[in-house]
Write an enzyme that holds these catalytic residues in place. Structure first.
Site, mmCIF file in Angstrom:
data_model
loop_
_atom_site.group_PDB
_atom_site.id
_atom_site.type_symbol
_atom_site.label_atom_id
_atom_site.label_comp_id
_atom_site.label_asym_id
_atom_site.label_seq_id
_atom_site.Cartn_x
_atom_site.Cartn_y
_atom_site.Cartn_z
ATOM 1 N N HIS A 48 72.964 132.647 15.469
ATOM 2 C CA HIS A 48 71.874 132.058 16.230
ATOM 3 C C HIS A 48 71.084 131.060 15.374
ATOM 4 O O HIS A 48 70.750 129.970 15.823
ATOM 5 C CB HIS A 48 70.978 133.193 16.715
ATOM 6 C CG HIS A 48 69.840 132.739 17.548
ATOM 7 N ND1 HIS A 48 69.985 132.406 18.864
ATOM 8 C CD2 HIS A 48 68.539 132.558 17.244
ATOM 9 C CE1 HIS A 48 68.830 132.031 19.343
ATOM 10 N NE2 HIS A 48 67.919 132.112 18.387
ATOM 11 N N GLU A 70 78.064 132.501 19.524
ATOM 12 C CA GLU A 70 76.835 133.223 19.794
ATOM 13 C C GLU A 70 76.907 133.938 21.142
ATOM 14 O O GLU A 70 76.493 135.092 21.270
ATOM 15 C CB GLU A 70 75.669 132.226 19.775
ATOM 16 C CG GLU A 70 74.323 132.866 19.829
ATOM 17 C CD GLU A 70 73.256 131.903 20.303
ATOM 18 O OE1 GLU A 70 73.595 130.782 20.733
ATOM 19 O OE2 GLU A 70 72.090 132.276 20.254
ATOM 20 N N ASN A 414 96.670 137.653 -8.040
ATOM 21 C CA ASN A 414 97.754 138.130 -8.885
ATOM 22 C C ASN A 414 97.910 139.630 -8.795
ATOM 23 O O ASN A 414 99.015 140.147 -8.677
ATOM 24 C CB ASN A 414 97.485 137.752 -10.346
ATOM 25 C CG ASN A 414 98.187 136.467 -10.712
ATOM 26 O OD1 ASN A 414 99.132 136.070 -10.035
ATOM 27 N ND2 ASN A 414 97.730 135.819 -11.766
#
Lengths: 693, 120
Positions: A48, A70, A414
């Site tokens: 918002h 929203e 990794n």
């Protein structure tokens, strides 16, 4: 009045990015089925705020895009919509798109419009799927044109309004006088007050509105302008708005019920004023101001600022005390002066610490991206991985936060890709199916330690060694400790991935990771046990602005050697010195042969300096895993020095990472040990091979 | 000059509102949520309150209701910042005692115009 909105952009971007992080972590934590309402509220609020800000600051597209998110979140929040994994996934992707849009708005560059459009469609799809009635277009019903086709009618000359406030109107803070004033602002107004509603005195309630008005406006303004005046009070009064034509005809009360007045004129801003229309956001606005937004800013907790202000106050007191003392200085005042100076020193140091505090930010800024990363990657790799994070509130210098992100991402990737095994392999090895990756951050003696720990398959030192031999990085007959074998992965041109996946091993190798960390003045260590897991430890300085340095003298010059690089300082005895064929001087320290770098040669110091190795001192330094002895005339002492950038004021100089000003006002260069070794004419690789010579 | 209490959890909006109003000579006090605003309002009386609706701790509608119950704020203009889609919110706000609303997005001129109107 025109206000340059661009000045708020930087803050808007910062809080929007923070909002995105809140949304992201909130969405990640969201467990379809059992949702905490405050959690979804926080996500909603973030969306918002971004939407509201974007609209206000002229980023229409961002505002539109966020609007759909929203709407979706709002329905979830009100319980009108079930929270599904699908919806959460779409929202998460939308967060990414939104982040791209904001980045483009901030830094310029090309926006991938197709992905924005595609994601908008996705959002709409989710919206429509579950709530077919919730069409977006609901409030876009065309408005019957106000005061429309008056063809053939006499021209409109004004308005007649009957306005009868309800008794409670004043208690909403709406003053009828204000409304009348607004009529005046539109044009010539004739107002007749109707006092028939005033009750007998003994029934009179002073807080009630009892008067009503007949208002004639002799100005053919648009209807919405009249309606707007009553916009806020339409439920708090009886209202009739009638058009007045030149032939004396008044329209009926516009066919509306007097209460609940006309539908709102859509398309026009509801808060439109009688004054000339304010200039709307202009197209070029965002580009124009790009330069301004790139000036970094920092958000600081109020207590930190308070302590800073407090400290400055103390400093001012000390200063005035000293200046009073100086006005009429007598010899017997000396103790006072010394006391004042001691106080000054204490306050300056505290002030320095407070200022440093301002640059400190919790490492969670960096850590917060990992839950998402782990979630996405583990799905992609088909592995079960749990991420544990500790010490997220550990504070680190802002620059470190900015620069440590990429290396950390690489290391975590990794771990996920090469470290943790697939559930089947883990089960076969007698481990729990779900692998664990741990991220820890903590302070340890003036350093920040960041640890990445996994319980995966660990590193195979012998495999690494064979690989390195294959690539010609080490000789076959070298004997390396396990530790040294693990560290082979940091060498340029080394990659253990059997095939390059798109998860890790994308060109940026571990050598770059180590380089980045070294640039921050830190170090990286790796420890691993085959089949049990890998533990990577990154050690970083607390701050980049101040450095603990050893001051050394060479001829008339002074240099600063970063204390972290120094292993020890020794005076060599003649029998320790060796000449290595064609490669220069070396000396034997315990079991190792280390090259000697003569500082006066490297920096071409013209003044009188010590030539004989046995008369000067050797400072043993280590950088990027390579050791050497720096030959200097003398050690002068250890100081905390403030680093001044050379690049900013002069240019980059090899072997020098910066400069500082010493207590006596002279300038000393701060050495970059890696560069100095290189300048010594010896490639570090050569030394390594001599290790077992 | 009139004093205005600006309440919004978004720092950029708060800054914009505050900067605009200060530029026009108003005294502006900022608050980041309803609880903070209510404390400030109890402490010193302001001439106008302008508040966002969605905020943590205490939302704008509750703030308006609480303020309206304070004797000092019986007639004080209490404005809320809402979005165009918030027709329902406007009703809730009115019911809680809001004077009116400013629709987001708005620009500084619109804001000032409205404030001037209300404060006269």
């Amino acid at each position: 009045m025109s206000i340059d909105m661009a000045q708020f952009h930087q803050v808007f971007f910062e809080e929007s990015f923070e909002g995105l992080d809140i949304m992201e972590s909130g969405l990640l934590d969201m467990d379809p089925g059992a949702v905490d309402s405050e959690q979804i509220n926080a996500i909603f609020r973030a969306a918002h705020s971004i939407k509201g800000g974007a609209g206000t600051f002229g980023f229409g597209e961002i505002s539109n895009f966020t609007h759909t998110m929203e709407t979706l979140l709002d329905e979830m929040r009100d319980g009108r919509r079930e929270i599904t994994t699908d919806a959460v996934d779409v929202l998460l992707k939308s967060v990414d798109v939104l982040r791209d849009m904001l980045t483009v708005a901030q830094d310029g560059g090309e926006l991938d419009q197709s992905s924005v459009d595609a994601q908008s469609r996705e959002l709409k799809r989710v919206l429509d799927n579950r709530a077919p009635g919730q069409s977006q277009a609901a409030d876009e019903t065309p408005e019957s044109a106000d005061g429309a086709d008056d063809d053939g009618k006499a021209p409109l000359i004004g308005w007649h309004v009957v306005f009868r406030p309800h008794a409670h109107m004043m208690r909403t803070g709406n003053d009828p006088l204000r409304l009348l004033r607004e009529f005046h602002a539109l044009g010539e107004t004739r107002v007749v007050c109707d006092i028939s509603g005033v009750p007998p005195f003994h029934e009179y309630e002073p807080e009630d509105a009892v008067l009503s008005w007949d208002i004639h406006l002799d100005e053919p303004v648009e209807k919405y302008q009249v309606q707007e005046i009553f916009d806020w009070v339409e439920d708090d009064c009886d209202l009739a708005i009638m058009e007045v034509y030149a032939d004396g005809v008044e329209s009926a009360p516009a066919g509306e019920p007097s209460q609940k007045a006309a539908p709102k004129p859509t398309g026009k801003p509801e808060l439109k004023l009688a004054e000339p229309p304010p200039e709307r956001r202009k197209g070029g606005d965002r580009r124009q101001k790009k330069a301004a937004t790139s000036a970094g800013s920092i958000r600081v907790d109020v207590p930190k600022i308070d302590s800073l202000i407090n400290m400055v106050g103390e400093l001012v007191i000390t200063q005035s005390m000293l200046s009073m003392l100086g006005e009429d200085f007598q010899h017997e005042d000396l103790p006072k002066l010394l006391e004042g100076l001691a106080q000054l020193e204490r306050h300056t140091r505290e002030l320095q610490e407070s200022v440093m505090q301002i640059r400190m930010m919790p490492i969670s800024f960096t850590f917060s991206r990992f839950p998402r990363l782990v979630r996405d990657l583990s799905t992609k790799l088909g592995k079960k991985i749990e991420l544990k994070m500790n010490g997220e509130s550990t504070e680190v210098d802002k620059t470190v936060i900015e620069k440590i992100g990429d290396p950390l991402v690489h290391l975590v990737r990794n771990s996920l890709d090469h470290g943790i095994e697939t559930p089947e392999v883990r089960r076969a090895a007698g481990k729990p199916e779900t692998g664990t990756v741990e991220l820890n951050a903590y302070h340890k003696g003036g350093n920040i330690i960041i640890e990445i720990k996994d319980d995966g398959k660990g590193l195979d030192g012998d495999l690494l060694f064979r690989k390195a031999v294959e690539k010609g990085l080490v000789r076959e007959d070298e004997t390396l400790t396990d530790q040294q074998k693990f560290e082979l992965i940091f060498m340029p041109g080394f990659s253990t991935a059997e095939k390059i996946s798109d998860v890790s091993g994308r060109g940026v190798g571990m050598d770059v990771v180590r380089k980045n960390i070294n640039e921050l003045g830190g170090s990286i260590e790796i420890d691993s046990e085959l089949g049990v897991g890998t533990d990577i430890v990154i050690r970083l300085p607390l701050t980049l602005a101040i450095l603990d340095g050893q001051v050394v003298r060479v001829g008339d010059e002074t240099y600063i050697v970063p204390l972290v690089s120094i292993l020890e300082s020794i005076q060599v005895r003649p029998e320790m010195i060796n000449l290595v064929g064609g490669k220069g001087e070396a000396f034997k320290l315990r079991d190792e042969y280390l090259p000697i770098v003569r500082m006066h040669e490297v920096f071409d110091v013209p003044s009188e300096h010590v030539e004989e190795l046995t008369e000067g001192l050797l400072v043993i330094v280590e950088a990027e895993g390579h050791k050497c002895g720096l030959f200097v005339d003398d050690l002068l002492g250890q100081h905390q020095v403030v680093i001044k950038s050379l690049e900013e004021n002069y240019g980059s100089v090899e072997g020098v990472s910066g400069a500082t000003i010493l207590g006596d006002g002279s300038v000393a260069l701060i050495l970059d040990i890696t560069g100095v070794i290189r300048l010594g004419g010896n490639r570090p690789e050569d030394f390594r091979l001599q290790r077992t010579a | 000059m009139a004093s205005i209490l600006a309440v919004d959890d978004s720092a950029s909006m708060r800054q914009m509102v505050s900067f605009t109003l200060k530029g026009a000579g108003y005294d502006v006090i900022e608050a980041a949520d309803g609880v903070e605003a209510l404390n400030i309002a109890r402490d010193k009386s302001v001439n106008l309150v302008i508040t966002d609706v969605n905020m943590p701790n205490m939302d704008g509608i509750t703030l308006i209701r609480e303020l309206r119950n304070l004797p000092a704020y019986k007639f004080t203009p209490l404005l809320m910042l809402t979005t165009e889609s918030g027709a329902e919110k406007k009703q809730q706000g009115k019911a809680a005692g809001a004077t009116g609303w400013i629709v987001k997005p708005f620009n500084p001129d619109q804001l000032l115009g409205t404030i001037k109107k209300v404060l006269g």
